[in-house]
Write a protein that holds these residues in place. Structure first.
Motif, PDB file in Angstrom:
ATOM      1  N   PRO B 328      32.284  36.094  43.630  1.00 35.16           N
ATOM      2  CA  PRO B 328      33.133  36.653  42.547  1.00 35.16           C
ATOM      3  C   PRO B 328      33.735  35.870  41.667  1.00 35.16           C
ATOM      4  O   PRO B 328      33.874  36.355  40.536  1.00 35.16           O
ATOM      5  CB  PRO B 328      34.068  37.569  43.440  1.00 35.16           C
ATOM      6  CG  PRO B 328      33.229  37.699  44.680  1.00 35.16           C
ATOM      7  CD  PRO B 328      32.624  36.521  44.954  1.00 35.16           C
ATOM      8  N   LEU B 329      34.442  34.742  42.068  1.00 34.30           N
ATOM      9  CA  LEU B 329      34.784  33.898  41.303  1.00 34.30           C
ATOM     10  C   LEU B 329      34.114  33.555  40.127  1.00 34.30           C
ATOM     11  O   LEU B 329      34.842  33.700  39.015  1.00 34.30           O
ATOM     12  CB  LEU B 329      35.381  32.658  42.042  1.00 34.30           C
ATOM     13  CG  LEU B 329      36.348  31.701  41.555  1.00 34.30           C
ATOM     14  CD1 LEU B 329      37.754  32.479  41.613  1.00 34.30           C
ATOM     15  CD2 LEU B 329      36.756  30.520  42.733  1.00 34.30           C
ATOM     16  N   ILE B 332      33.534  36.392  37.584  1.00 37.24           N
ATOM     17  CA  ILE B 332      34.929  36.980  36.882  1.00 37.24           C
ATOM     18  C   ILE B 332      35.281  35.892  35.777  1.00 37.24           C
ATOM     19  O   ILE B 332      35.494  36.444  34.656  1.00 37.24           O
ATOM     20  CB  ILE B 332      36.142  36.980  37.812  1.00 37.24           C
ATOM     21  CG1 ILE B 332      35.948  37.978  39.000  1.00 37.24           C
ATOM     22  CG2 ILE B 332      37.518  36.973  37.253  1.00 37.24           C
ATOM     23  CD1 ILE B 332      36.894  38.050  40.036  1.00 37.24           C
ATOM     24  N   GLY B 347      38.581  46.915  47.056  1.00 35.75           N
ATOM     25  CA  GLY B 347      39.278  47.059  45.407  1.00 35.75           C
ATOM     26  C   GLY B 347      40.730  46.770  45.526  1.00 35.75           C
ATOM     27  O   GLY B 347      41.035  45.828  44.555  1.00 35.75           O
ATOM     28  N   LEU B 348      41.297  46.875  46.607  1.00 32.35           N
ATOM     29  CA  LEU B 348      42.936  46.827  46.389  1.00 32.35           C
ATOM     30  C   LEU B 348      43.354  46.225  47.584  1.00 32.35           C
ATOM     31  O   LEU B 348      42.717  46.260  48.851  1.00 32.35           O
ATOM     32  CB  LEU B 348      43.663  48.038  46.295  1.00 32.35           C
ATOM     33  CG  LEU B 348      43.312  48.780  44.864  1.00 32.35           C
ATOM     34  CD1 LEU B 348      43.674  50.267  45.230  1.00 32.35           C
ATOM     35  CD2 LEU B 348      44.031  48.148  43.859  1.00 32.35           C
ATOM     36  N   ILE B 349      44.587  45.584  47.553  1.00 31.41           N
ATOM     37  CA  ILE B 349      45.211  45.023  48.828  1.00 31.41           C
ATOM     38  C   ILE B 349      46.405  46.262  49.048  1.00 31.41           C
ATOM     39  O   ILE B 349      47.199  45.946  48.204  1.00 31.41           O
ATOM     40  CB  ILE B 349      45.684  43.522  48.681  1.00 31.41           C
ATOM     41  CG1 ILE B 349      44.534  42.687  48.475  1.00 31.41           C
ATOM     42  CG2 ILE B 349      46.614  43.149  49.706  1.00 31.41           C
ATOM     43  CD1 ILE B 349      44.728  41.341  48.359  1.00 31.41           C
ATOM     44  N   ARG B 355      52.438  45.986  41.103  1.00 28.58           N
ATOM     45  CA  ARG B 355      52.651  44.834  40.339  1.00 28.58           C
ATOM     46  C   ARG B 355      51.634  43.540  40.773  1.00 28.58           C
ATOM     47  O   ARG B 355      51.007  43.117  39.971  1.00 28.58           O
ATOM     48  CB  ARG B 355      54.202  44.569  40.473  1.00 28.58           C
ATOM     49  CG  ARG B 355      54.335  43.074  39.940  1.00 28.58           C
ATOM     50  CD  ARG B 355      55.877  42.627  39.899  1.00 28.58           C
ATOM     51  NE  ARG B 355      56.418  42.674  41.206  1.00 28.58           N
ATOM     52  CZ  ARG B 355      56.541  41.781  42.230  1.00 28.58           C
ATOM     53  NH1 ARG B 355      55.828  40.755  42.127  1.00 28.58           N
ATOM     54  NH2 ARG B 355      56.930  41.946  43.473  1.00 28.58           N
ATOM     55  N   GLU B 356      51.548  43.423  42.286  1.00 30.30           N
ATOM     56  CA  GLU B 356      50.921  42.451  42.682  1.00 30.30           C
ATOM     57  C   GLU B 356      49.448  42.556  42.588  1.00 30.30           C
ATOM     58  O   GLU B 356      48.500  41.596  42.332  1.00 30.30           O
ATOM     59  CB  GLU B 356      51.121  41.809  44.129  1.00 30.30           C
ATOM     60  CG  GLU B 356      52.652  41.336  44.103  1.00 30.30           C
ATOM     61  CD  GLU B 356      53.153  40.912  45.451  1.00 30.30           C
ATOM     62  OE1 GLU B 356      52.170  40.836  46.632  1.00 30.30           O
ATOM     63  OE2 GLU B 356      54.388  40.507  45.825  1.00 30.30           O
ATOM     64  N   LEU B 360      46.619  40.235  40.245  1.00 29.62           N
ATOM     65  CA  LEU B 360      46.103  39.438  41.400  1.00 29.62           C
ATOM     66  C   LEU B 360      44.925  38.435  40.664  1.00 29.62           C
ATOM     67  O   LEU B 360      44.589  37.396  40.983  1.00 29.62           O
ATOM     68  CB  LEU B 360      45.579  40.210  42.497  1.00 29.62           C
ATOM     69  CG  LEU B 360      45.306  39.394  43.720  1.00 29.62           C
ATOM     70  CD1 LEU B 360      46.387  38.449  44.304  1.00 29.62           C
ATOM     71  CD2 LEU B 360      44.578  40.202  44.746  1.00 29.62           C
ATOM     72  N   ALA B 361      43.983  39.027  39.757  1.00 28.61           N
ATOM     73  CA  ALA B 361      42.832  38.339  39.353  1.00 28.61           C
ATOM     74  C   ALA B 361      43.306  37.350  38.129  1.00 28.61           C
ATOM     75  O   ALA B 361      42.532  36.907  37.680  1.00 28.61           O
ATOM     76  CB  ALA B 361      41.746  39.353  38.943  1.00 28.61           C
ATOM     77  N   MET B 363      46.579  35.566  37.824  1.00 24.96           N
ATOM     78  CA  MET B 363      47.676  34.889  37.946  1.00 24.96           C
ATOM     79  C   MET B 363      48.048  33.898  37.173  1.00 24.96           C
ATOM     80  O   MET B 363      49.233  33.415  36.655  1.00 24.96           O
ATOM     81  CB  MET B 363      47.790  34.505  39.390  1.00 24.96           C
ATOM     82  CG  MET B 363      48.103  35.417  40.435  1.00 24.96           C
ATOM     83  SD  MET B 363      49.480  36.565  40.097  1.00 24.96           S
ATOM     84  CE  MET B 363      50.884  35.407  40.298  1.00 24.96           C
ATOM     85  N   GLU B 364      46.950  33.319  36.505  1.00 22.80           N
ATOM     86  CA  GLU B 364      47.216  32.062  35.514  1.00 22.80           C
ATOM     87  C   GLU B 364      47.898  32.274  34.494  1.00 22.80           C
ATOM     88  O   GLU B 364      48.847  31.530  33.743  1.00 22.80           O
ATOM     89  CB  GLU B 364      45.923  31.212  35.367  1.00 22.80           C
ATOM     90  CG  GLU B 364      44.819  32.040  34.389  1.00 22.80           C
ATOM     91  CD  GLU B 364      44.022  33.032  35.643  1.00 22.80           C
ATOM     92  OE1 GLU B 364      43.083  33.425  34.988  1.00 22.80           O
ATOM     93  OE2 GLU B 364      44.437  32.909  36.638  1.00 22.80           O
ATOM     94  N   GLU B 377      55.272  38.871  34.728  1.00 22.77           N
ATOM     95  CA  GLU B 377      54.481  39.712  35.416  1.00 22.77           C
ATOM     96  C   GLU B 377      54.908  41.170  35.320  1.00 22.77           C
ATOM     97  O   GLU B 377      53.913  42.070  35.344  1.00 22.77           O
ATOM     98  CB  GLU B 377      54.544  39.110  36.947  1.00 22.77           C
ATOM     99  CG  GLU B 377      53.403  39.863  38.036  1.00 22.77           C
ATOM    100  CD  GLU B 377      53.754  39.473  39.359  1.00 22.77           C
ATOM    101  OE1 GLU B 377      54.789  39.060  39.898  1.00 22.77           O
ATOM    102  OE2 GLU B 377      52.629  39.470  40.172  1.00 22.77           O
ATOM    103  N   LYS B 414      43.831  45.841  36.675  1.00 25.37           N
ATOM    104  CA  LYS B 414      43.600  44.375  37.048  1.00 25.37           C
ATOM    105  C   LYS B 414      42.486  43.956  36.263  1.00 25.37           C
ATOM    106  O   LYS B 414      42.736  42.639  35.843  1.00 25.37           O
ATOM    107  CB  LYS B 414      43.098  44.633  38.659  1.00 25.37           C
ATOM    108  CG  LYS B 414      42.662  43.238  39.148  1.00 25.37           C
ATOM    109  CD  LYS B 414      42.605  43.310  40.494  1.00 25.37           C
ATOM    110  CE  LYS B 414      41.320  43.729  41.059  1.00 25.37           C
ATOM    111  NZ  LYS B 414      41.140  43.501  42.590  1.00 25.37           N
ATOM    112  N   TRP B 415      41.416  44.600  35.954  1.00 22.35           N
ATOM    113  CA  TRP B 415      40.356  43.733  35.130  1.00 22.35           C
ATOM    114  C   TRP B 415      40.522  43.923  33.726  1.00 22.35           C
ATOM    115  O   TRP B 415      40.233  43.133  32.696  1.00 22.35           O
ATOM    116  CB  TRP B 415      39.132  44.603  35.523  1.00 22.35           C
ATOM    117  CG  TRP B 415      38.704  44.287  36.934  1.00 22.35           C
ATOM    118  CD1 TRP B 415      38.193  45.461  37.783  1.00 22.35           C
ATOM    119  CD2 TRP B 415      38.523  43.155  37.516  1.00 22.35           C
ATOM    120  NE1 TRP B 415      37.883  44.964  38.831  1.00 22.35           N
ATOM    121  CE2 TRP B 415      38.087  43.413  38.840  1.00 22.35           C
ATOM    122  CE3 TRP B 415      38.901  41.684  37.530  1.00 22.35           C
ATOM    123  CZ2 TRP B 415      38.021  42.465  39.812  1.00 22.35           C
ATOM    124  CZ3 TRP B 415      38.671  40.697  38.290  1.00 22.35           C
ATOM    125  CH2 TRP B 415      38.165  41.250  39.678  1.00 22.35           C
TER     126      TRP B 415
END
Lengths: 313, 504
Positions: B328-329, B332, B347-349, B355-356, B360-361, B363-364, B377, B414-415
């Motif tokens: 997936p890296l 993406i 899909g989610l944690i 927020r997290e 998550l995808a 973070m940079e 954030e 997220k996306w």
């Protein structure tokens, strides 16, 4: 505030304080400088490798190899020091630790082996190798010279505070930032909570998991040097026995879940401290030392049961 | 209600509601001795619910069940077995580390040795062989199930049902994981069972099978009886018409303006269907519906494009650039994002806060030198929650406490904070209420207008017809066809999905 009270770390911290007060009341020697320094030293040495094991546990893994690794690395250090400049010997020991940790990580993430199995094999293998290369003889530092500075770093004191405790505080501070303030830490918790979802979010989950075994190995390496100078003689068949279990117990007491995704550096340090105070209690209160493990087991069980009951309430 | 004499099993006005959702409404069904009744319907028409009621897994909310003309309650799987109702599930229910005889007699092992309760090895194998012989199966009763092909494992389940004196056998898509010759064999076995007096309720999406074996067809649509066909009336067209049967009013989505292909898939072969090659294109700004029956290989194709499952072969090109996607890296990094079907699993944690999850995808963007910038954030996460109207008390709320629709919006957040080139939605509105559904469609359309290519896997016919500019239909791992807006009807999609190539 309510949230804080419900945290496992807080409960264990209170338990530690209560225990300290009780022991101090029953035997004032507990608060003596020599005793506190000794406890501090032990907390430092055990705490460093416990943090490593805790990181592994947070990803849902386990590291059983630490005790044997400590023995193997101790033997390695004792055998290298007479022949090598000490910085090189230290580098060799830490290098071995990192390589072994990396090997565990590769076997687990690339071949998909179970962490329990891989590190159990490590536990057996490193113990055997340690005994073999030492000829099953106790190794010490004897009257070899030239590494007094290292010895001082490992066993000395600064303002009365033992070096291992200072080192632990440094390691804990750095790892606190890494775990609770950095992207690495965020990813680590994400992987521990839901590896698949983390992978679907573009996290390199294999690399994350492998890295915790490397860190666990590296911290075991640091601890092994401190422990070698602390005991000053390394008996390869018993040195480091059960240390992995101390680490696991400290992590679990400190709020790590064996399923992964939970835990904190503070909790692991407090968990380590609790275990050492318990050991100390057995000595100071005149409890037969044969009951040592029984006391520890009982207190851990009570802690975990109390935690579960409080959570269910 | 007319009571026909001699019905083995009869359902009258059976309804079933799950937490307010109507799964079955006023359904009637009648089974006579020695007949094969095929139960057909689209995904979600209520077939499986009905089977589960008969098998004792679910209880009807309303209605009457008559067994041998007597009103009966089937309160558990054991009750069902007691009435002689056996159930062969779509997913096999065998212990693969136990041998054939052990599986057939699981929980009813013949024993000896008094209180020791030792298994009578001689008897269990003799008895097992008896049932296998009846099915014409020549396999050793001591073989472990995991060493047998799926088809044989299924036969063992049937043998088990026979050993329980089954009079009515429920078979839920029994051929979905069988090869062609295994299917042939199962079909002839089904006929033999009928000849020996066993009645069979047969669920299948494969209309040719139904045509071959069924004495009668009963169709369900939206949880209701949609009519039936007698042996002479059974035909592809008649069945499809019964299953579909309704008229929908749709808005016409705007056709895509762009003409250059954004995504080109060539010769993609997935691990599930390694022999089938998939090729298709999606233009920038186009919403392509990906239709087909459950298990047709759509999710597998999506997982392969996203890098979650390694494809066996094939090339994936985006904006003319060949991509090497192994995780997936990689996907993406090239702007390919997946909004998966199972939000909670992939899909989610769910235990982490909104927020997290939103960051998550990416973070940079919210970190410098590896350290998280919590202020940035928080601001970003709050902005996305507002923009997508996520209903929550705060961004620190764990996503597991959100409704399905709001969870889906968090995944989108997220996306969409990244720059999507291709978005793959897998069942975008499954389990989502009507209001949130409309918001998600709206968002999807806006994204397409801004030039994002969208692949929408959906088993919801209304959704496919209402939201797609083009529909690609899969059937058993292969692309069965592609339908333009003007040729896209429910009937045409259904025909392709069941492997019946209609002239369009």
């Amino acid at each position: 505030m309510k949230k804080l009270l419900l945290k496992r770390e807080f409960g264990i911290f209170v338990l530690l304080l209560v225990l300290c007060i009780v022991v101090a009341a029953l035997n004032p020697k507990f608060l003596g400088a020599a005793n506190l320094q000794n406890i501090g030293r032990l907390i430092g040495m055990y705490g460093i490798f416990s943090i490593g094991i805790g990181l592994v546990i947070m990803t849902g893994g386990i590291d059983l190899s630490i005790g044997s690794m400590v023995a193997l690395l101790g033997v390695e250090l004792a055998m290298l020091l007479p022949h090598l400049a000490w910085p090189l010997a230290v580098l060799a020991v830490l290098g071995t630790a990192v390589v072994l940790g990396g090997l565990h990580g590769l076997l687990i993430t690339r071949l998909g082996l179970q962490p329990f199995i891989v590190t159990l094999c490590g536990l057996l293998f490193y113990r055997g190798i340690a005994r073999f290369i030492a000829n099953d003889e106790t190794k010490g530092f004897g009257d070899a010279r030239g590494f007094e500075l290292l010895q001082n770093l490992a066993t000395g004191r600064v303002l009365g505070v033992p070096m291992p405790l200072i080192l632990l505080l440094i390691v804990a501070a750095v790892m606190w930032v890494v775990l609770h303030r950095s992207v690495y830490g965020r990813y680590l918790f994400a992987v521990g909570r839901n590896e698949e979802a983390a992978r679907y979010s573009g996290i390199n989950t294999r690399r994350m998991i492998a890295s915790t075994y490397v860190l666990s190995g590296a911290f075991a390496g640091v601890s092994s040097i401190l422990l070698a100078f602390y005991t000053n003689s390394i008996s390869p068949s018993s040195h480091g026995n059960f240390y992995e279990l101390y680490g696991i117990a400290a992590a679990v007491l400190g709020g790590c879940s064996l399923v992964g995704g939970e835990g904190s550096i503070f909790g692991i340090v407090i968990g380590t401290a609790l275990l050492q105070v318990l050991q100390n209690l057995v000595n100071l209160l005149g409890i037969p030392s044969s009951l040592n493990f029984a006391v520890m087991g009982a207190v851990i069980l009570i802690g975990v049961v109390a935690d579960r009951l409080l959570k269910n309430r | 209600m007319i009571r026909s004499k001699g019905a083995l099993l009869e359902l009258q006005a059976v309804s079933k509601r799950f937490a307010g959702v109507v799964a079955l409404s006023d359904v009637a069904l009648e089974i006579h001795p020695g007949e094969i009744v095929a139960l057909i319907g689209e995904n979600g028409a209520g077939k499986s619910t009905l089977m589960k009621i008969l098998g004792g897994v679910h209880q009807p909310t309303e209605g009457v069940i008559l067994v041998d003309g007597k009103q009966s309650a089937i309160r558990s799987v054991n009750d069902a077995l007691g009435f002689g109702i056996g159930f062969i599930h779509q997913e096999l229910n065998v212990l693969d580390n136990v041998d054939v005889a052990g599986n057939i007699f699981l929980g009813r092992e013949p024993v000896w040795g008094g209180p020791l309760r030792l298994i009578d090895e001689g008897k269990i194998h003799r008895e097992a062989k008896k049932y296998l012989d009846r099915l014409g199966m020549r396999i050793p009763t001591g073989a472990l199930l995991r060493d047998l092909p799926i088809a044989y494992q299924q036969m063992v389940e049937i043998a088990k049902a026979l050993s329980l004196n089954t009079r009515i056998l429920l078979m839920d898509e029994p051929t979905s994981s069988l090869t062609l010759s295994e299917t042939e064999r199962l079909l002839s076995l089904t006929k033999e069972l009928r000849a020996s007096g066993v009645s069979i309720i047969y669920i299948s999406h494969r209309l040719s099978e139904v045509k071959e074996i069924a004495d009668r067809v009963v169709a369900l649509r939206d949880g209701r009886n949609a009519g039936g066909l007698s042996r002479e009336e059974i035909s592809h067209d008649a069945m499809v018409k019964l299953m579909v049967g309704r008229d929908l009013a749709y808005r016409q989505p705007q056709p895509a303006k762009e003409t250059r292909p954004r995504l080109e898939i060539r010769g993609l072969r997935t691990q599930r269907y390694p022999k089938q090659e998939i090729s298709f294109d999606i233009r920038a700004g186009e919403i392509v519906g990906f239709a087909g029956l459950v298990g047709a290989g759509r999710t597998e194709a999506a997982q392969a494009i996203f890098g979650a499952d390694k494809p066996v072969a094939g090339t994936i090109r985006i904006d003319g650039q060949d991509l090497k996607i192994t995780s997936p890296l990689d996907a993406i990094a090239h702007g390919i994002y997946l909004i998966p079907e199972d939000r909670r699993k992939t899909g989610l944690i769910t235990s982490m806060p909104i927020r997290e999850n939103t960051t998550l995808a990416s973070m940079e963007r919210y970190s410098t030198g590896g350290l998280i910038q919590f202020g940035a954030e928080r601001t970003a996460s709050e902005r996305y929650c507002k923009e997508f109207r996520v209903k929550c008390s705060s961004i620190e709320q764990p996503v597991k406490n959100l409704s399905g629709g709001n969870q889906q919006k968090v995944i989108l957040a997220k996306w969409l904070s990244l720059a999507p080139r291709l978005l793959i939605f897998d069942e975008p509105t499954r389990g989502i209420d009507v209001g949130a559904k409309a918001e998600i469609y709206d968002l999807m359309r806006k994204l397409a207008e801004s030039g994002v290519a969208i692949l929408m896997i959906s088993s919801d016919m209304e959704e496919v017809l209402g939201e797609s500019q083009r529909v690609v239909v899969m059937h058993e791992g292969a692309i069965a066809g592609s339908l333009d807006r003007e040729h896209c009807t429910e009937q045409a999609i259904m025909n392709l999905a069941v492997g019946h190539h209609a002239q369009v």
